[in-house]
Write an enzyme that holds these catalytic residues in place. Structure first.
Site, PDB file in Angstrom:
ATOM      1  N   THR A 251       7.948  -0.291  -4.498  1.00 52.18           N
ATOM      2  CA  THR A 251       9.395  -0.651  -4.819  1.00 52.18           C
ATOM      3  C   THR A 251      10.059  -0.947  -3.850  1.00 52.18           C
ATOM      4  O   THR A 251       9.568  -0.832  -2.649  1.00 52.18           O
ATOM      5  CB  THR A 251      10.131   0.446  -5.671  1.00 52.18           C
ATOM      6  OG1 THR A 251      10.232   1.405  -4.371  1.00 52.18           O
ATOM      7  CG2 THR A 251       9.215   1.180  -6.888  1.00 52.18           C
TER       8      THR A 251
ATOM      9  N   GLU B  82       8.662   2.771  -0.358  1.00 51.59           N
ATOM     10  CA  GLU B  82       8.356   2.701  -1.816  1.00 51.59           C
ATOM     11  C   GLU B  82       9.493   2.912  -2.749  1.00 51.59           C
ATOM     12  O   GLU B  82       9.609   2.383  -3.775  1.00 51.59           O
ATOM     13  CB  GLU B  82       7.421   3.803  -1.904  1.00 51.59           C
ATOM     14  CG  GLU B  82       6.115   3.753  -1.214  1.00 51.59           C
ATOM     15  CD  GLU B  82       5.272   2.482  -1.628  1.00 51.59           C
ATOM     16  OE1 GLU B  82       5.614   1.842  -2.847  1.00 51.59           O
ATOM     17  OE2 GLU B  82       4.130   2.252  -1.369  1.00 51.59           O
TER      18      GLU B  82
END
Length: 358
Positions: free
Chosen positions: A26, A96
């Protein structure tokens, strides 16, 4: 590129799209740095890395600023194998999810370490010994992430080049791609991913001095020279405007536009002043010295977001309540009022160090 999934190194406007591969990434969010406003996080000064790591681990002590509740977990899991260190693991978790245990990507990656369900099924462990493997529980996900890094480090141990870089590239693009290309694959996002995590892992707290007024003026001048340049999702580097990447959550494809996103513009402007910034807004936030309310000066970086884990924009303050920024797809680099967004969260002063590629 069937093995490649979306990751960061884009503008911090929102979550990236993802492709469902190993791990699952992410957008990088959050860190501790200069903050303003009631209830903001504590201010911590950190400096950006100016060189990549060698083959040796990035130190064995945790020097990065991390949420207190995860510090022990990261320190313990960060020594799972020689290729992983606490700082490296912390940088990966920041990249992330911004240490958000409830993070979920559009592709379905889950938890603080952003495991895809299939990868969790194969590599998740019961880290806290409670009898279940829970991807949403940091006590399971953090040691699982370290174990998975060690597993893929073993997968690519025979590949030439920097062992940590190859390991990170395999976490992003898959071990097969690293073996196929004999090192970090020629995928822009994977190369940026490796550089970003390496930079964060090698932060040197207190190791630099903040930009002086001359450097700030140079950065502002450089940004002014780019007014009217198109916005490009993921675009911009130390050399100037560039094509970006695909795609923003709204579907805008930076591959077709030469320009800047918000953090690409600030990176470029400060490169002209001899200061190397990390690529993303959150990492730039981490690489800034704290600026107290009322102490802002032209050249400071202005960060927007509801919290340290949701920064989505950065601009360069020019005085009088205005900044220069690359606002959004379809727009151009321009002057914007600081209250153009309601969630002004932090002000930081970039840290000065040698201007070399990371």
């Amino acid at each position: 590129m069937t093995d490649l999934k979306r990751t960061t190194m884009t503008d911090l406007n929102s979550q990236n799209a993802h492709k469902p591969l190993k791990g699952g990434m992410t957008l990088l969010k959050g860190s501790t740095a200069a903050v303003i406003g009631a209830g903001a996080t504590a201010a911590v000064v950190v400096a950006a890395l100016v060189q990549t790591a060698g083959d040796n681990p990035v130190g064995t002590a945790l020097s990065m600023a991390v949420p207190a509740e995860y510090k022990t977990l990261i320190e313990e899991a960060g020594n799972t194998c020689p290729e992983v260190s606490p700082n490296l693991l912390a940088a990966l978790l920041m990249q992330e999810s911004g240490f958000n245990p409830k993070a979920k990507s559009p592709a379905g990656a889950q938890g603080i370490a952003q495991f895809m369900p299939s990868t969790w099924e194969s590599h998740g462990i019961d880290g806290n010994g409670d009898g279940k493997r829970d991807v949403w529980d940091p006590e399971d996900a953090i040691p699982s992430s370290a174990k998975y890094l060690c597993t893929i480090a073993e997968d690519v141990k025979g590949v030439p080049g920097n062992k940590q870089s190859n390991m990170l590239a395999a976490y992003n693009a898959g071990s097969g791609a690293v073996r196929e290309y004999g090192g970090v694959p020629p995928y822009k996002e994977t190369q940026n991913y490796v550089r970003s995590i390496t930079a964060l892992a090698n932060q040197n707290p207190g190791g630099g001095k903040v930009a002086d007024t001359g450097q700030a003026a140079t950065a502002i001048s450089a940004a002014k020279g780019m007014i009217g340049t198109p916005y490009s999702w993921g675009g911009g580097n130390a050399s100037g405007p560039s094509t970006g990447i695909c795609c923003s959550p709204g579907g805008q494809n930076g591959n077709t536009v030469i320009g800047f996103d918000c953090s690409g513009l600030t990176l470029y402007a400060y490169a002209k002043a001899g200061i190397t910034l990390p690529r993303t807004a959150a990492a730039q936030y981490a690489a800034s010295g704290p600026v107290k309310p009322g102490k802002m000066r032209p050249g400071d970086l202005v960060f927007y977001g509801a919290s340290a884990t949701s920064i989505h924009h950065v601009g360069i303050y020019v005085g009088g309540g205005w900044m220069i920024d690359a606002p959004r797809p379809g727009e151009q680099v321009r002057y914007s009022p600081l209250d153009t967004m309601r969630d002004l969260f932090a002000v930081g002063r970039p840290t000065s160090h040698a201007n070399k590629e990371i």
